[in-house]
Scaffold this active site. Structure first.
Site, PDB file in Angstrom:
ATOM      1  N   GLY A  85       0.763  -1.287   0.046  1.00 17.07           N
ATOM      2  CA  GLY A  85       0.041  -0.103   0.083  1.00 17.07           C
ATOM      3  C   GLY A  85       0.941   1.466   0.226  1.00 17.07           C
ATOM      4  N   GLY A 152       0.538  -8.938  -3.602  1.00 15.88           N
ATOM      5  CA  GLY A 152       0.333 -10.444  -4.168  1.00 15.88           C
ATOM      6  C   GLY A 152       1.706 -11.078  -4.414  1.00 15.88           C
ATOM      7  N   GLY A 176       6.401  -3.588   3.069  1.00 12.53           N
ATOM      8  CA  GLY A 176       5.736  -3.924   4.547  1.00 12.53           C
ATOM      9  C   GLY A 176       6.327  -5.489   4.868  1.00 12.53           C
ATOM     10  N   ASP A 177       5.580  -6.046   5.876  1.00 13.45           N
ATOM     11  CA  ASP A 177       6.086  -7.290   6.303  1.00 13.45           C
ATOM     12  C   ASP A 177       5.952  -8.415   5.250  1.00 13.45           C
ATOM     13  OD1 ASP A 177       3.187  -7.251   6.505  1.00 13.45           O
ATOM     14  OD2 ASP A 177       3.115  -8.010   8.337  1.00 13.45           O
ATOM     15  N   THR A 205       5.570   0.738   6.384  1.00 10.57           N
ATOM     16  CA  THR A 205       4.293   0.370   7.164  1.00 10.57           C
ATOM     17  C   THR A 205       3.639   1.384   7.983  1.00 10.57           C
ATOM     18  OG1 THR A 205       3.270  -0.574   9.130  1.00 10.57           O
ATOM     19  CG2 THR A 205       5.650  -0.476   9.049  1.00 10.57           C
ATOM     20  N   ASP A 207       1.024   1.938   9.413  1.00 10.37           N
ATOM     21  CA  ASP A 207       0.651   1.377  10.741  1.00 10.37           C
ATOM     22  C   ASP A 207       1.627   1.286  11.718  1.00 10.37           C
ATOM     23  OD1 ASP A 207      -1.935   1.303   9.442  1.00 10.37           O
ATOM     24  OD2 ASP A 207      -1.940  -0.896   9.448  1.00 10.37           O
ATOM     25  N   MET A 250      -6.480   4.347   9.904  1.00 12.54           N
ATOM     26  CA  MET A 250      -5.757   3.032   9.632  1.00 12.54           C
ATOM     27  C   MET A 250      -5.374   2.571  10.926  1.00 12.54           C
ATOM     28  SD  MET A 250      -4.922   5.923   7.613  1.00 12.54           S
ATOM     29  CE  MET A 250      -3.434   6.187   7.633  1.00 12.54           C
ATOM     30  N   ARG A 252      -4.692  -1.832  11.242  1.00 18.50           N
ATOM     31  CA  ARG A 252      -5.696  -3.246  10.924  1.00 18.50           C
ATOM     32  C   ARG A 252      -5.284  -3.952  12.380  1.00 18.50           C
ATOM     33  NH1 ARG A 252      -6.755  -5.959   6.446  1.00 18.50           N
ATOM     34  NH2 ARG A 252      -5.758  -7.750   7.197  1.00 18.50           N
ATOM     35  N   ARG A 359      -2.924   8.342   3.153  1.00 20.05           N
ATOM     36  CA  ARG A 359      -1.972   7.541   2.597  1.00 20.05           C
ATOM     37  C   ARG A 359      -1.036   8.148   1.338  1.00 20.05           C
ATOM     38  NH1 ARG A 359      -2.572   2.032   4.019  1.00 20.05           N
ATOM     39  NH2 ARG A 359      -4.518   1.597   4.947  1.00 20.05           N
TER      40      ARG A 359
END
Length: 441
Positions: A85, A152, A176-177, A205, A207, A250, A252, A359
């Site tokens: 993202g 993906g 990110g992770d 990230t 977040d 944001m 998650r 974002r």
């Protein structure tokens, strides 16, 4: 915790004198600089160190330029890819990588892969872009990423095929992770072929949920912009009888943006985050009481909060295989409206979800500085032959963190930590908003 868990892989001994060697201090570690032969301790209190022997204290390799490097700058080619993202600062990191490689090391062959890992797999048909000082000159003034992105999994062997065909010696992954897990698979495929290709990550990230890297880049910009939405929601709520501002932000699995944004303007009456379960039958009566006595209220909710109330929602997965969350903000809005109606209490609720607007904004000056320094640290580490690692800041020092360690857990707000205590102090909400006993209105 074993010290070897924090050891970073290296492709080999540095035998080439670095162009930056003359700039490096030679007096050893100071409060402003960590010598390359030193280590940065993981723990910073006596209680956390506990009974460990000094020789076994977990520690990180310090980031920064080395006096001798592994790669010859005149002979290498570098690739850069952005994944996942959007996040403020992506273009700043790309620009920092290109300028450091070019200006400090003299690396002239730098390419960018378009649309994430898809850009490294032939069947997707993505083109590559040449990255030069001129092409990245103003990109830090814009949000998003000039390289594009995607989600993906892709076949790591196909990606390594691409790296070999293009003659790439260093791959920088900004993601990110999930992207870092993909980078680990790429690094494993490289090792199986016994190739010397460095894979280095700049963790992204919004977040702030990747551990052991300090704050993630873009986080300060994100919560600063989120605080603007809270301010607007508070103004709206205060202007009407029975006014409620409900803002979903944001987060998650981690409530850092919600927590920091709430503290930034100190107007929130409730902050609901994934890490702290709450009881709806305690929250709703307390909210009605607060509106009745104060005239208005501001509720801040992280997107991952309250998912236990949405267990009947159908399971949906994104392109990376992650479960898509139910929209708790909308659910909570409806529950609040229904509860006030059942109690015969006037309510004027404004619901705001600024997530995608946040974002996509450019990084603020603080994040821009951090992005550049992370990019510099990533280049220094890669040029010294480090691989399968990410760069971050720990205890105020730039460090190298093995990728596997960086994705071994999730950074979350500690319900027993001082950040959440600060939020509780600022809002005055009952602990866990559970079994609230102030008054049922």
């Amino acid at each position: 915790m074993e010290p070897d868990q924090l050891r970073v892989r290296t492709l080999g001994e540095g035998r080439i004198e670095s162009p930056l060697a003359e700039l490096l201090p030679r007096q050893g570690t100071t409060e402003h600089y960590v010598d390359e032969s030193d280590r940065v301790l993981l723990d910073d209190t006596l209680a956390m160190i506990g009974g460990r022997a000094v020789a076994d204290l977990p520690s990180f390799e310090p980031g920064g330029a080395r006096r001798r490097i592994f790669f010859d700058p005149s002979k290498i080619k570098v690739g850069i890819v952005t994944c996942g993202g959007l996040c403020p600062g992506l273009n700043d990191v790309i620009r920092g990588l290109v300028l450091t490689l070019n200006n400090q090391y003299g690396v002239s062959r730098i390419i960018g892969f378009r649309n994430g890992y898809q850009g490294m797999v032939a069947r997707h048909g993505r083109s590559i872009v040449e990255l030069t000082r001129e092409s990245v000159e103003y990109i830090n003034e814009h949000g998003g990423t000039i390289l594009g992105t995607s989600r993906g999994n892709q076949d790591p062997d196909e990606i390594v095929d691409c790296l070999e065909q293009l003659g790439v010696n260093i791959l920088f992954v900004i993601g990110g992770d999930g992207s870092m897990r993909g980078a680990i698979r790429i690094s494993d495929a490289v090792a199986q072929r016994e190739r010397r290709i460095a894979v280095v990550g700049v963790p992204k990230t919004i977040d702030n949920d990747i551990p052991y890297i300090g704050q993630s880049f873009g986080f300060q910009t994100a919560f600063a912009k989120a605080a603007e939405s809270l301010r607007a929601a508070h103004v709206e709520a205060a202007a009407q009888p029975g006014g409620i501002g409900l803002v979903q932000l944001m987060g998650r699995h981690s409530g850092f943006i919600a927590s920091y944004a709430a503290l930034a303007n100190n107007d929130a009456d409730y902050v609901l985050i994934p890490e702290v379960p709450f009881a709806m039958d305690g929250f709703l009566p307390d909210l009605r009481h607060r509106v009745a006595t104060r005239g208005h209220a501001l509720v801040v909710v992280a997107e991952g909060a309250g998912q236990e109330y949405l267990e009947d929602a159908p399971v949906r997965l994104d392109a990376s295989g992650n479960r898509k969350l139910g929209d708790f903000g909308l659910y909570l809005r409806d529950r609040i409206l229904d509860d006030f109606a059942a109690a015969g209490q006037e309510v004027n609720l404004k619901y705001i979800d600024p997530s995608y607007a946040i974002r996509s904004v450019p990084a603020n000056p603080s994040d821009s500085v951090y992005c550049l320094r992370l990019a510099q640290a990533a280049v220094h580490g890669a040029m010294a032959g480090r691989t399968e690692m990410v760069v971050g800041q720990w205890r105020g020092r730039f460090v190298h963190v093995p990728m596997a360690f960086a994705v071994s857990s999730r950074n979350q707000v500690d319900p027993d930590g001082d950040l959440w205590l600060s939020v509780m102090e600022a809002t005055g909400q009952p602990p866990n908003v559970a079994a609230a006993t102030r008054l049922n209105v």
